[in-house]
Design a protein around this motif. Structure first.
Motif, PDB file in Angstrom:
ATOM      1  N   ILE A 131       0.841  -1.193   0.000  1.00 18.79           N
ATOM      2  CA  ILE A 131       0.000   0.000   0.000  1.00 18.79           C
ATOM      3  C   ILE A 131       0.877   1.244   0.000  1.00 18.79           C
ATOM      4  CG2 ILE A 131      -1.865   1.203   1.179  1.00 18.79           C
ATOM      5  CD1 ILE A 131      -2.547  -1.607   0.045  1.00 18.79           C
ATOM      6  N   VAL A 132       1.715   1.367   0.998  1.00 14.92           N
ATOM      7  CA  VAL A 132       2.752   2.385   1.065  1.00 14.92           C
ATOM      8  C   VAL A 132       3.957   1.689   1.668  1.00 14.92           C
ATOM      9  CG1 VAL A 132       1.186   4.360   1.278  1.00 14.92           C
ATOM     10  CG2 VAL A 132       1.929   3.166   3.336  1.00 14.92           C
ATOM     11  N   ASN A 133       5.070   2.389   1.734  1.00 14.35           N
ATOM     12  CA  ASN A 133       6.258   1.795   2.309  1.00 14.35           C
ATOM     13  C   ASN A 133       5.995   1.352   3.743  1.00 14.35           C
ATOM     14  OD1 ASN A 133       8.987   1.017   2.383  1.00 14.35           O
ATOM     15  ND2 ASN A 133       9.544   2.924   3.392  1.00 14.35           N
ATOM     16  N   GLY A 134       6.140   0.058   3.997  1.00 14.08           N
ATOM     17  CA  GLY A 134       5.937  -0.462   5.341  1.00 14.08           C
ATOM     18  C   GLY A 134       4.545  -0.975   5.629  1.00 14.08           C
ATOM     19  N   ILE A 135       3.624  -0.874   4.677  1.00  8.36           N
ATOM     20  CA  ILE A 135       2.283  -1.430   4.849  1.00  8.36           C
ATOM     21  C   ILE A 135       1.935  -2.269   3.631  1.00  8.36           C
ATOM     22  CG2 ILE A 135      -0.166  -0.976   5.215  1.00  8.36           C
ATOM     23  CD1 ILE A 135       0.503   1.644   6.459  1.00  8.36           C
ATOM     24  N   SER A 136       1.650  -3.530   3.866  1.00 10.33           N
ATOM     25  CA  SER A 136       1.263  -4.431   2.783  1.00 10.33           C
ATOM     26  C   SER A 136      -0.055  -5.097   3.123  1.00 10.33           C
ATOM     27  CB  SER A 136       2.343  -5.497   2.551  1.00 10.33           C
ATOM     28  OG  SER A 136       3.575  -4.897   2.173  1.00 10.33           O
ATOM     29  N   MET A 137      -0.928  -5.195   2.148  1.00 10.58           N
ATOM     30  CA  MET A 137      -2.234  -5.830   2.313  1.00 10.58           C
ATOM     31  C   MET A 137      -2.188  -7.234   1.740  1.00 10.58           C
ATOM     32  SD  MET A 137      -5.953  -4.489   0.919  1.00 10.58           S
ATOM     33  CE  MET A 137      -5.640  -4.970  -0.797  1.00 10.58           C
ATOM     34  N   LEU A 138      -2.542  -8.226   2.548  1.00 12.90           N
ATOM     35  CA  LEU A 138      -2.554  -9.607   2.096  1.00 12.90           C
ATOM     36  C   LEU A 138      -3.864  -9.922   1.378  1.00 12.90           C
ATOM     37  CD1 LEU A 138      -0.559  -9.485   4.613  1.00 12.90           C
ATOM     38  CD2 LEU A 138      -0.991 -11.936   4.850  1.00 12.90           C
ATOM     39  N   ASP A 139      -3.795 -10.851   0.473  1.00  6.87           N
ATOM     40  CA  ASP A 139      -4.976 -11.373  -0.207  1.00  6.87           C
ATOM     41  C   ASP A 139      -5.053 -12.863   0.089  1.00  6.87           C
ATOM     42  OD1 ASP A 139      -5.418  -8.858  -1.547  1.00  6.87           O
ATOM     43  OD2 ASP A 139      -3.840  -9.417  -2.949  1.00  6.87           O
ATOM     44  N   LEU A 140      -5.975 -13.257   0.979  1.00  6.90           N
ATOM     45  CA  LEU A 140      -6.129 -14.659   1.354  1.00  6.90           C
ATOM     46  C   LEU A 140      -7.490 -15.160   0.910  1.00  6.90           C
ATOM     47  CD1 LEU A 140      -4.804 -14.694   5.050  1.00  6.90           C
ATOM     48  CD2 LEU A 140      -3.489 -14.950   2.941  1.00  6.90           C
ATOM     49  N   ASN A 144     -18.902 -20.550   1.105  1.00  2.01           N
ATOM     50  CA  ASN A 144     -18.877 -19.206   0.538  1.00  2.01           C
ATOM     51  C   ASN A 144     -17.427 -18.758   0.377  1.00  2.01           C
ATOM     52  OD1 ASN A 144     -19.484 -16.589  -0.282  1.00  2.01           O
ATOM     53  ND2 ASN A 144     -19.751 -15.866   1.822  1.00  2.01           N
ATOM     54  N   LYS A 145     -16.953 -18.692  -0.864  1.00  4.09           N
ATOM     55  CA  LYS A 145     -15.567 -18.326  -1.122  1.00  4.09           C
ATOM     56  C   LYS A 145     -15.446 -16.830  -1.358  1.00  4.09           C
ATOM     57  CE  LYS A 145     -14.063 -22.750  -3.085  1.00  4.09           C
ATOM     58  NZ  LYS A 145     -13.424 -23.419  -4.247  1.00  4.09           N
ATOM     59  N   GLN A 146     -14.445 -16.230  -0.727  1.00  4.74           N
ATOM     60  CA  GLN A 146     -14.160 -14.809  -0.932  1.00  4.74           C
ATOM     61  C   GLN A 146     -12.720 -14.536  -0.543  1.00  4.74           C
ATOM     62  OE1 GLN A 146     -15.855 -12.189   2.363  1.00  4.74           O
ATOM     63  NE2 GLN A 146     -17.211 -13.961   2.544  1.00  4.74           N
ATOM     64  N   VAL A 147     -12.251 -13.340  -0.865  1.00  7.65           N
ATOM     65  CA  VAL A 147     -10.889 -12.930  -0.531  1.00  7.65           C
ATOM     66  C   VAL A 147     -10.952 -11.999   0.676  1.00  7.65           C
ATOM     67  CG1 VAL A 147      -8.822 -11.723  -1.316  1.00  7.65           C
ATOM     68  CG2 VAL A 147     -10.105 -13.174  -2.908  1.00  7.65           C
ATOM     69  N   ILE A 148     -10.065 -12.241   1.643  1.00  4.07           N
ATOM     70  CA  ILE A 148      -9.979 -11.403   2.837  1.00  4.07           C
ATOM     71  C   ILE A 148      -8.596 -10.769   2.906  1.00  4.07           C
ATOM     72  CG2 ILE A 148     -11.759 -12.570   4.179  1.00  4.07           C
ATOM     73  CD1 ILE A 148      -9.605 -14.276   5.462  1.00  4.07           C
ATOM     74  N   HIS A 149      -8.487  -9.708   3.732  1.00  2.00           N
ATOM     75  CA  HIS A 149      -7.291  -8.880   3.657  1.00  2.00           C
ATOM     76  C   HIS A 149      -6.692  -8.551   5.026  1.00  2.00           C
ATOM     77  CE1 HIS A 149      -8.074  -8.269  -0.618  1.00  2.00           C
ATOM     78  NE2 HIS A 149      -9.341  -8.051  -0.291  1.00  2.00           N
ATOM     79  N   PRO A 150      -5.925  -9.467   5.625  1.00  4.05           N
ATOM     80  CA  PRO A 150      -5.082  -9.077   6.751  1.00  4.05           C
ATOM     81  C   PRO A 150      -4.068  -8.023   6.287  1.00  4.05           C
ATOM     82  CG  PRO A 150      -5.258 -11.462   6.585  1.00  4.05           C
ATOM     83  CD  PRO A 150      -5.828 -10.904   5.314  1.00  4.05           C
ATOM     84  N   THR A 151      -3.442  -7.354   7.247  1.00  6.10           N
ATOM     85  CA  THR A 151      -2.488  -6.294   6.919  1.00  6.10           C
ATOM     86  C   THR A 151      -1.163  -6.572   7.612  1.00  6.10           C
ATOM     87  OG1 THR A 151      -4.263  -4.663   6.710  1.00  6.10           O
ATOM     88  CG2 THR A 151      -2.041  -3.809   7.007  1.00  6.10           C
TER      89      THR A 151
END
Length: 251
Positions: free
Chosen positions: A3-12, A19-26
């Motif tokens: 996202i910015v330097n030092g912050i990344s968003m995961l796609d799990l 029910n399948k979907q994508v979730i976003h830990p950080t």
């Protein structure tokens, strides 16, 4: 996704009762340290490790996990992550959700009554299969209890925003230096539009909407929604309009 330097968003990928979907830990990180906000469903460790390695962050850099709340899709892999880290790491959460996370109480969305309510929304032919796929409860010791307004000493300061309603102890996090809000489930989004808390998964909507209004007191450049991902378009204005629409009864 960085996202910015030092912050990344995961796609799990999450599969909840079919029910399948994508979730976003950080992931918050620098060259030596890392903090993970939420850990996905049970069995997510391999995906988490792969993402961290892709971001150039070894798992042994992980110092802490912050759990925004008790729901299984946020705490499911906590024991796997703690064990894999190979060292003592702190687990942060709010006191109101602590007994659910630690296993002293059954999570409010895993009671038989809640499961029955959730399954009742599925077509009859899917219910039996979905019931068999319901995850077992998980638990972990909360080593650091947080309160509203606490500023955690990570990466320039991470402010805790107590945002109950979705669960009694739900928290969101404001990364001060980048003006990034990690919303947890306080709001969901679709294609860059903030929609507020999801009613079917939020036991106390009036309280959740009151919590949503708190965000209008912050200067927010971007939001990471656990369900929906990144929102960067006129975030402050979106929150103001969203709160107004709920107050006006238009949403």
């Amino acid at each position: 996704m960085k996202i910015v330097n030092g912050i990344s968003m995961l796609d799990l990928e999450m599969n909840m009762a079919g029910n399948k979907q994508v979730i976003h830990p950080t992931l918050l990180h620098d060259e030596q340290h890392a903090v993970l906000v939420d850990v996905g469903m049970p069995g997510s460790l391999d995906e988490i490790k792969a993402f961290m390695e892709k971001a150039g962050v070894p798992l042994d850099h992980l110092d802490a996990v912050i759990l925004t709340h008790q729901d299984i899709d946020h705490i499911g892999s906590i024991q796997e992550v703690i064990k894999a880290a190979g060292k003592s790491i702190d687990v942060y959460a709010h006191a109101e959700d602590q007994p659910y996370i630690e296993g002293d109480k059954v999570p409010i969305k895993m009671t038989p009554e809640w499961n029955t309510q959730m399954l009742s929304r599925l077509p009859k032919e899917m219910r039996e299969q979905a019931e068999a796929m319901l995850p077992a409860p998980t638990s972990a010791k909360v080593t650091k209890v947080v309160s509203d307004g606490d500023v955690l000493p990570f990466f320039g300061g991470v402010q805790v925003i107590f945002s109950p309603g979705h669960t009694p102890g739900h928290i969101s996090l404001y990364h001060q230096s980048s003006k990034t809000l990690i919303a947890g489930d306080a709001t969901v989004s679709i294609e860059g539009e903030l929609l507020g808390p999801k009613p079917t998964a939020t036991p106390d909507m009036p309280l959740a909407l009151k919590s949503l209004k708190k965000f209008t007191g912050f200067d927010i450049v971007r939001v990471i929604c656990y369900h929906g991902g990144l929102v960067e378009n006129d975030v402050n204005e979106q929150f103001k309009n969203l709160c107004h629409s709920f107050i006006s009864g238009k949403s």
